[in-house]
Design a protein around this motif. Structure first.
Motif, PDB file in Angstrom:
ATOM      1  N   ASP A  30       0.849  -1.202   0.000  1.00 12.39           N
ATOM      2  CA  ASP A  30       0.000   0.000   0.000  1.00 12.39           C
ATOM      3  C   ASP A  30       0.879   1.245   0.000  1.00 12.39           C
ATOM      4  O   ASP A  30       0.608   2.220  -0.707  1.00 12.39           O
ATOM      5  CB  ASP A  30      -0.898   0.025   1.243  1.00 12.39           C
ATOM      6  CG  ASP A  30      -2.031  -0.993   1.144  1.00 12.39           C
ATOM      7  OD1 ASP A  30      -2.289  -1.486   0.010  1.00 12.39           O
ATOM      8  OD2 ASP A  30      -2.641  -1.305   2.182  1.00 12.39           O
ATOM      9  N   ALA A  31       1.940   1.206   0.785  1.00  8.22           N
ATOM     10  CA  ALA A  31       2.840   2.360   0.862  1.00  8.22           C
ATOM     11  C   ALA A  31       3.466   2.639  -0.499  1.00  8.22           C
ATOM     12  O   ALA A  31       3.547   3.792  -0.936  1.00  8.22           O
ATOM     13  CB  ALA A  31       3.932   2.105   1.900  1.00  8.22           C
ATOM     14  N   LEU A  32       3.878   1.589  -1.188  1.00  4.53           N
ATOM     15  CA  LEU A  32       4.481   1.780  -2.513  1.00  4.53           C
ATOM     16  C   LEU A  32       3.474   2.376  -3.477  1.00  4.53           C
ATOM     17  O   LEU A  32       3.772   3.307  -4.220  1.00  4.53           O
ATOM     18  CB  LEU A  32       4.980   0.447  -3.075  1.00  4.53           C
ATOM     19  CG  LEU A  32       6.043  -0.277  -2.274  1.00  4.53           C
ATOM     20  CD1 LEU A  32       6.491  -1.542  -3.005  1.00  4.53           C
ATOM     21  CD2 LEU A  32       7.231   0.640  -2.035  1.00  4.53           C
ATOM     22  N   TRP A  33       2.244   1.815  -3.440  1.00  3.39           N
ATOM     23  CA  TRP A  33       1.221   2.295  -4.370  1.00  3.39           C
ATOM     24  C   TRP A  33       0.801   3.729  -4.011  1.00  3.39           C
ATOM     25  O   TRP A  33       0.608   4.550  -4.901  1.00  3.39           O
ATOM     26  CB  TRP A  33       0.043   1.317  -4.404  1.00  3.39           C
ATOM     27  CG  TRP A  33       0.127   0.347  -5.557  1.00  3.39           C
ATOM     28  CD1 TRP A  33      -0.575   0.429  -6.725  1.00  3.39           C
ATOM     29  CD2 TRP A  33       0.952  -0.827  -5.670  1.00  3.39           C
ATOM     30  NE1 TRP A  33      -0.227  -0.620  -7.550  1.00  3.39           N
ATOM     31  CE2 TRP A  33       0.703  -1.401  -6.942  1.00  3.39           C
ATOM     32  CE3 TRP A  33       1.895  -1.436  -4.834  1.00  3.39           C
ATOM     33  CZ2 TRP A  33       1.343  -2.559  -7.394  1.00  3.39           C
ATOM     34  CZ3 TRP A  33       2.515  -2.598  -5.284  1.00  3.39           C
ATOM     35  CH2 TRP A  33       2.254  -3.151  -6.538  1.00  3.39           C
ATOM     36  N   ASN A  45       2.632   5.968  -2.874  1.00  2.33           N
ATOM     37  CA  ASN A  45       3.686   6.861  -3.331  1.00  2.33           C
ATOM     38  C   ASN A  45       3.884   6.800  -4.846  1.00  2.33           C
ATOM     39  O   ASN A  45       4.873   7.317  -5.366  1.00  2.33           O
ATOM     40  CB  ASN A  45       5.002   6.550  -2.618  1.00  2.33           C
ATOM     41  CG  ASN A  45       5.007   7.080  -1.188  1.00  2.33           C
ATOM     42  OD1 ASN A  45       5.205   8.262  -0.972  1.00  2.33           O
ATOM     43  ND2 ASN A  45       4.731   6.204  -0.225  1.00  2.33           N
ATOM     44  N   ASN A  46       2.966   6.126  -5.508  1.00  2.00           N
ATOM     45  CA  ASN A  46       2.966   6.092  -6.966  1.00  2.00           C
ATOM     46  C   ASN A  46       4.217   5.429  -7.548  1.00  2.00           C
ATOM     47  O   ASN A  46       4.563   5.642  -8.703  1.00  2.00           O
ATOM     48  CB  ASN A  46       2.832   7.528  -7.512  1.00  2.00           C
ATOM     49  CG  ASN A  46       2.282   7.540  -8.922  1.00  2.00           C
ATOM     50  OD1 ASN A  46       1.687   6.554  -9.367  1.00  2.00           O
ATOM     51  ND2 ASN A  46       2.504   8.619  -9.635  1.00  2.00           N
ATOM     52  N   LEU A  47       4.909   4.626  -6.732  1.00  2.15           N
ATOM     53  CA  LEU A  47       6.155   4.046  -7.221  1.00  2.15           C
ATOM     54  C   LEU A  47       5.977   3.032  -8.357  1.00  2.15           C
ATOM     55  O   LEU A  47       6.756   3.041  -9.299  1.00  2.15           O
ATOM     56  CB  LEU A  47       6.931   3.411  -6.057  1.00  2.15           C
ATOM     57  CG  LEU A  47       7.758   4.436  -5.292  1.00  2.15           C
ATOM     58  CD1 LEU A  47       8.213   3.875  -3.955  1.00  2.15           C
ATOM     59  CD2 LEU A  47       8.973   4.869  -6.109  1.00  2.15           C
ATOM     60  N   PRO A  48       4.962   2.170  -8.301  1.00  2.00           N
ATOM     61  CA  PRO A  48       4.868   1.173  -9.371  1.00  2.00           C
ATOM     62  C   PRO A  48       4.799   1.807 -10.758  1.00  2.00           C
ATOM     63  O   PRO A  48       5.400   1.299 -11.696  1.00  2.00           O
ATOM     64  CB  PRO A  48       3.576   0.428  -9.018  1.00  2.00           C
ATOM     65  CG  PRO A  48       3.478   0.562  -7.539  1.00  2.00           C
ATOM     66  CD  PRO A  48       3.974   1.945  -7.244  1.00  2.00           C
ATOM     67  N   ALA A  49       4.127   2.909 -10.891  1.00  2.00           N
ATOM     68  CA  ALA A  49       4.053   3.556 -12.199  1.00  2.00           C
ATOM     69  C   ALA A  49       5.378   4.237 -12.521  1.00  2.00           C
ATOM     70  O   ALA A  49       5.895   4.142 -13.635  1.00  2.00           O
ATOM     71  CB  ALA A  49       2.931   4.587 -12.203  1.00  2.00           C
ATOM     72  N   ARG A  50       5.945   4.915 -11.520  1.00  2.00           N
ATOM     73  CA  ARG A  50       7.191   5.639 -11.782  1.00  2.00           C
ATOM     74  C   ARG A  50       8.343   4.692 -12.055  1.00  2.00           C
ATOM     75  O   ARG A  50       9.316   5.057 -12.696  1.00  2.00           O
ATOM     76  CB  ARG A  50       7.504   6.557 -10.610  1.00  2.00           C
ATOM     77  CG  ARG A  50       6.473   7.679 -10.517  1.00  2.00           C
ATOM     78  CD  ARG A  50       6.649   8.495  -9.283  1.00  2.00           C
ATOM     79  NE  ARG A  50       8.021   8.920  -9.175  1.00  2.00           N
ATOM     80  CZ  ARG A  50       8.667   9.025  -8.016  1.00  2.00           C
ATOM     81  NH1 ARG A  50       8.065   8.737  -6.905  1.00  2.00           N
ATOM     82  NH2 ARG A  50       9.892   9.431  -7.994  1.00  2.00           N
ATOM     83  N   LEU A  51       8.252   3.480 -11.548  1.00  2.00           N
ATOM     84  CA  LEU A  51       9.302   2.501 -11.813  1.00  2.00           C
ATOM     85  C   LEU A  51       8.987   1.653 -13.041  1.00  2.00           C
ATOM     86  O   LEU A  51       9.761   0.793 -13.427  1.00  2.00           O
ATOM     87  CB  LEU A  51       9.491   1.596 -10.588  1.00  2.00           C
ATOM     88  CG  LEU A  51      10.062   2.299  -9.353  1.00  2.00           C
ATOM     89  CD1 LEU A  51       9.927   1.423  -8.118  1.00  2.00           C
ATOM     90  CD2 LEU A  51      11.515   2.686  -9.571  1.00  2.00           C
ATOM     91  N   GLY A  69       0.891   3.002 -16.950  1.00  2.00           N
ATOM     92  CA  GLY A  69       1.249   4.351 -16.522  1.00  2.00           C
ATOM     93  C   GLY A  69       2.747   4.430 -16.333  1.00  2.00           C
ATOM     94  O   GLY A  69       3.247   5.380 -15.796  1.00  2.00           O
ATOM     95  N   ASP A 128       8.553  11.046 -12.945  1.00  2.00           N
ATOM     96  CA  ASP A 128       8.692  12.057 -11.892  1.00  2.00           C
ATOM     97  C   ASP A 128       7.626  13.134 -11.929  1.00  2.00           C
ATOM     98  O   ASP A 128       7.864  14.215 -12.474  1.00  2.00           O
ATOM     99  CB  ASP A 128      10.068  12.722 -11.920  1.00  2.00           C
ATOM    100  CG  ASP A 128      11.146  11.724 -11.573  1.00  2.00           C
ATOM    101  OD1 ASP A 128      11.716  11.812 -10.498  1.00  2.00           O
ATOM    102  OD2 ASP A 128      11.378  10.807 -12.404  1.00  2.00           O
TER     103      ASP A 128
END
Ligand SMILES: Cc1cc2nc3c(=O)[nH]c(=O)nc-3n(C[C@H](O)[C@H](O)[C@H](O)COP(=O)(O)OP(=O)(O)OC[C@H]3O[C@@H](n4cnc5c(N)ncnc54)[C@H](O)[C@@H]3O)c2cc1C
Ligand SMILES: Cc1cc2nc3c(=O)[nH]c(=O)nc-3n(C[C@H](O)[C@H](O)[C@H](O)COP(=O)(O)OP(=O)(O)OC[C@H]3O[C@@H](n4cnc5c(N)ncnc54)[C@H](O)[C@@H]3O)c2cc1C
Lengths: 357, 274
Positions: free
Chosen positions: B253-256, B258-264, B269, B274
C-alpha cells in the motif's frame, strides 16, 4: 587600532560561470556527471551566471546534446582518437587550456578515480585549491560569490566547510549519488563549441593496453530500487530471498558491511561510507541496524522501508516505513504480494484523481 | 600520518592537530613501500622514505626502515604546519628533488591511494604534476618494471573495471591495498629500525624554498567551519508486523500510495516520469 584584520580584496570579475567535467567511458557518461550538472545549474542560477560542461573522449558527439538536456547552457567538446581512453596528460592539458580560456569561477568533477586523478593534476598546475569528495555544495551570492564546499571528515563523524578565497577557479570533486540530476529536457537549447586537441598520440607516453569492464558489478549507483540486507540475514542463503524480492521489483541487491565482511556477498554490493553512496527511488533495509557508516550511503533514498525485529534499531530513524518482525517471514510474503499486485495491475491512485503527487 | 581515530582539530585555525597524536604509517603507504621493496629486491634499486610531519612521525619512519627501506627523511618545521594538499605536494616535491641530489635519480615515487585522515587522494597527483612525472593512480598490480627500456606496466582498478597501462619513467604511482601483501619486519630489521635516526630536514635545508607556498599561507583551501551532522530524521510510519501478510500488504500500500509502481514502470502508466 588593535588586532586589525587584514582584509584583502581580490578582483575576480574576470572569472564567471560554473564548469562541469562530464566523465564518460566508451561514450557512456557516468551518472555523477548529470548529477553534477543538476547541482551546477542550481549554483549558476543563484549566482546569475551560466553553466558550462566539458566532454572529452573518442566518440562522444551525442553527449553534448545530453549535457544540454541535463542543464548546460554551453558545452565544450573535444573529440579525437587519441582521447578515447582517459590519460592524465592529454586530458589535463586540454582542461588547463579550457580553464585559462573561459575562466570559470567554479569547476566540479565527480569524486571518481578518474575525476580525482584529473582534478588533482589540474589544481596543482593552475594552481588553485581543490576540495575533495564534497557532499554539499552551495554558493554565497555577490559580492563574495564563494563556493561553500562541504565534505565529511574523520570517518564521517564530522562535516567541514572548505573555502578557497584567494584563488580562482574554485574547484571541488563531489561524491556520486549525493546530488540529483534534473529531469532530462530534450527541448532545452544550448551552444556547442569545439576544442582542438593539441597533443598527438606520439606526444603521450602512457598507453592503455586494455580495459576489462567489470561484468559482475551491480550498478548500485544507478539502481532505482535496492533491496539491502545485513547481518540479520544470518548467512549467505537468505540473500536468495532478497534477490527474489529485488527481481520482482526490477531492483538490485545491496548489503551492509557486516554482511560483506562475513563473506555472504561481494564488496560491490556494499552501501555506505566505504561502499557506494546510492540514491534510489526505493530502498529496503532488511536486517540492518542502521550504523552511521551505513546510513550516510543510503539516507538520500527517496523512500526507505526497514524490516528489523528490533523496534529500537536506529535504522527506523531513517525509514519512512517500518516493519518490526522476522525478515524470514516478511520478505517472502512481500515478494508474493508485489507479484500479485503487479499481475493484477491495480489501478493507481493517480488514475482516479490527478496525475502525479 | 596521525592515527585518525585520535585526531583533533585546532579550534582557532580549523587545522589538524598533529602534535601529540600517535603516529602510524598510513596503511596504503605500506603497500607502496612493499612494492618498492619488491622492486629493490629484483633490480637492486634504492628505497628512500620521506614524510612531512611533526617530530613524532619519526616513529613511522623507523617502521619503514625496519621493513627494509635504505634511508628515511623527516621533513619538519613549524612553517609547514596547516598545509593543504597543494602546499603538502609542494614541500614533498622539493624533498624528492633534494633526495635526487643526495642519492641519485628517482625513477619511481610511490604514494598511497589516499590517507586515512584527509582522504583526498590529491597529494600524489600534486607531486607528479610539480615534478612533471608520469602519473598512475589506483594501482592494483605492478606487472612489469623494465629498467632498460625505462617503462612501467601496471594494472589499475577503477569503479567500472580494470585497466592495464604502460608508461615511461620517471613515474609516480598511488597504491591500492590489492597491490600486494605487506611483509612483517624481520628481527634484524626491527633492530636496525630501532637504532636508526631519521635524517631531518627543515626549511633551512631548502635554500630555494618559496615561503609563500608552504604551510597555512601556501594553502588555498581554508576549513571555515566544522560541525557534527545531525542525523537526518524522518518519522517512521509503522506497518503492522504481527503477521507477515498484513505487513506485506501494508508495505505494498505504501508503494502504491507513493505512486512508485508507475514511476518505476512496473505497471500501466509506466511512462509517467517524476
Ligand atoms: C571505518 C568504517 C567504515 C565502515 N563502512 C561501512 C559501510 O560502508 N557500510 C556499512 O554498512 N557499514 C560500514 N561500517 C560498519 C558499521 O559500523 C556497522 O558495523 C555495520 O553497518 C553493521 O551492519 P548490520 O547493520 O548489517 O549489522 P548489525 O549491526 O549486527 O545489525 C543486524 C540487525 O539485524 C537485525 N536482525 C537480526 N535478525 C533478524 C531477523 N530475523 N529479522 C529481522 N531483523 C533481524 C538485528 O535486530 C540488527 O538490528 C563501517 C565501519 C567503520 C569503522
Ligand atoms: C577536515 C579537513 C578537511 C580537509 N579537506 C581538504 C581538502 O578538501 N582539500 C585539501 O587540499 N586539503 C584538505 N585538508 C588538508 C589535508 O588534510 C592535508 O593537506 C593533509 O596533510 C594531506 O593529506 P591528504 O589526506 O589529503 O593526502 P592524500 O592525497 O589522501 O594522500 C595520498 C598519499 O600522499 C602521501 N602523503 C600525503 N601527505 C603526506 C605527508 N605529509 N608526508 C608524506 N606523504 C604524504 C601519502 O603517500 C599518502 O598516502 C583538510 C583538512 C581537514 C582538517
Amino acid at each position: 587600532m588593535t588586532d586589525a584584520v587584514q582584509v584583502q580584496e581580490y578582483d575576480w570579475s574576470g572569472y564567471r560561470g560554473v564548469l562541469i567535467y562530464v566523465e564518460q567511458r566508451e561514450g557512456r557518461a557516468k551518472p555523477v556527471s548529470w548529477q553534477l550538472l543538476g547541482q551546477g545549474r542550481r549554483l549558476a542560477d543563484k549566482l546569475h551566471t551560466h553553466l558550462m560542461a566539458v566532454v572529452i573522449g573518442g566518440q562522444i558527439e551525442h553527449l553534448a546534446k545530453d549535457a544540454v538536456a541535463y542543464g548546460a547552457d554551453r558545452v565544450y567538446i573535444c573529440e579525437a582518437p587519441e582521447l578515447r581512453d582517459y590519460r592524465t596528460r592529454p586530458y589535463s592539458r586540454l582542461m588547463m587550456q579550457l580553464i585559462e580560456e573561459v575562466k570559470p569561477e567554479i569547476v566540479l568533477f565527480g569524486a571518481t578515480a578518474t575525476g580525482r586523478d584529473l582534478a588533482g593534476a589540474i589544481a596543482t598546475h593552475l594552481p588553485t585549491g581543490l576540495t575533495a569528495d564534497t557532499t554539499e555544495l552551495d554558493v554565497e551570492p555577490d559580492p563574495s560569490r564563494l563556493l561553500l564546499a562541504s565534505r565529511p571528515a574523520f570517518s564521517e563523524k564530522m562535516m567541514a566547510t572548505i573555502l578557497c578565497k584567494q584563488y580562482r577557479p574554485q574547484m571541488a570533486t563531489a561524491r556520486a549519488g549525493v546530488f540529483e540530476a534534473l529531469p532530462r529536457d530534450n527541448q532545452r537549447s544550448g551552444e556547442v563549441l569545439r576544442l582542438e586537441s593539441r597533443m598527438g598520440e606520439d606526444d603521450i607516453a602512457a598507453k592503455v593496453l586494455d580495459f576489462v569492464r567489470d561484468q559482475t558489478s551491480v550498478n548500485l549507483e544507478e539502481a532505482e530500487v535496492i533491496v539491502a540486507g545485513g547481518r540479520g540475514l544470518g548467512g549467505p542463503d537468505a540473500f536468495r530471498l532478497l534477490e527474489e524480492l529485488a527481481e520482482a521489483m526490477g531492483g538490485v541487491v545491496g548489503a551492509s558491511r557486516a554482511a560483506v565482511d562475513a563473506g555472504w556477498i561481494g564488496h560491490e554490493h556494499q552501501v555506505g561510507q566505504t561502499g557506494y553512496t546510492v540514491r534510489p527511488k526505493l530502498y529496503f533495509a532488511i536486517g540492518i541496524s542502521g550504523a552511521v557508516q551505513h546510513t550516510v550511503g543510503m539516507s538520500n533514498a527517496e523512500l526507505i522501508i526497514a524490516i528489523n525485529k528490533d523496534k529500537e534499531a536506529p535504522i527506523f530513524q531513517f525509514a519512512h516505513y517500518g516493519i518490526v518482525g522476522d525478515l524470514f517471514q516478511i520478505v517472502p510474503a512481500l515478494t508474493e504480494e508485489v507479484k500479485r499486485r503487479k499481475l493484477a495491475g491495480e489501478p493507481l491512485a493517480s488514475e482516479e484523481g490527478e496525475v502525479g503527487a | 600520518m596521525p592515527d585518525s581515530r585520535e585526531i583533533r582539530i585546532d579550534p582557532a585555525t580549523n587545522t589538524l592537530i598533529r602534535q601529540g597524536v600517535p603516529s602510524i604509517v598510513n596503511f596504503y603507504d605500506l603497500h607502496g613501500l612493499e612494492e618498492a621493496l619488491r622492486i629493490k629486491e629484483e633490480t637492486g634499486a634504492r628505497v628512500t622514505v620521506v614524510t612531512m610531519g611533526p617530530p613524532p612521525a619519526e616513529k613511522s619512519l623507523k617502521t619503514c626502515i625496519a621493513l627494509g627501506a635504505d634511508e628515511a627523511v623527516l621533513v619538519t618545521d613549524r612553517g609547514f604546519a596547516g598545509a593543504d594538499t597543494l602546499a603538502t605536494s609542494y614541500v614533498l616535491a622539493k624533498t624528492i628533488q633534494k633526495v635526487e641530489q643526495e642519492w641519485g635519480k628517482v625513477d619511481m615515487v610511490f604514494c598511497g591511494k589516499q590517507t586515512l585522515d584527509g582522504d583526498t587522494g590529491q597529494v600524489g597527483p600534486g607531486i607528479a604534476c610539480r615534478l612533471d612525472l608520469e602519473q598512475l593512480t589506483y594501482v592494483s598490480e605492478v606487472k612489469q618494471v623494465d629498467p632498460i627500456r625505462r617503462t612501467v606496466r601496471v594494472g589499475r582498478k577503477l569503479e567500472d573495471g580494470a585497466e592495464t597501462v604502460e608508461t615511461r619513467m620517471p613515474v609516480l604511482l598511488t597504491a591500492l591495498k590489492e597491490l600486494n601483501r605487506v611483509r612483517r619486519a624481520s628481527l634484524p630489521g626491527v633492530i636496525r629500525g630501532h637504532r636508526y635516526k631519521p635524517i631531518v630536514w627543515t626549511t633551512a635545508d631548502f635554500p630555494d624554498l618559496d615561503r609563500s607556498q608552504i604551510g597555512l599561507k601556501g594553502s588555498p583551501t581554508i576549513v571555515a567551519k566544522t560541525w557534527v551532522p545531525e542525523a537526518k530524521k524522518v518519522t517512521c510510519q509503522w506497518l503492522s508486523g504481527e503477521n507477515a501478510q498484513a505487513a506485506a500488504a501494508g508495505a505494498c500500500d505504501a508503494l502504491w500510495d507513493n505512486n512508485l509502481p508507475a514511476r518505476l514502470g512496473w505497471i500501466r502508466g509506466g511512462a509517467v516520469h517524476d
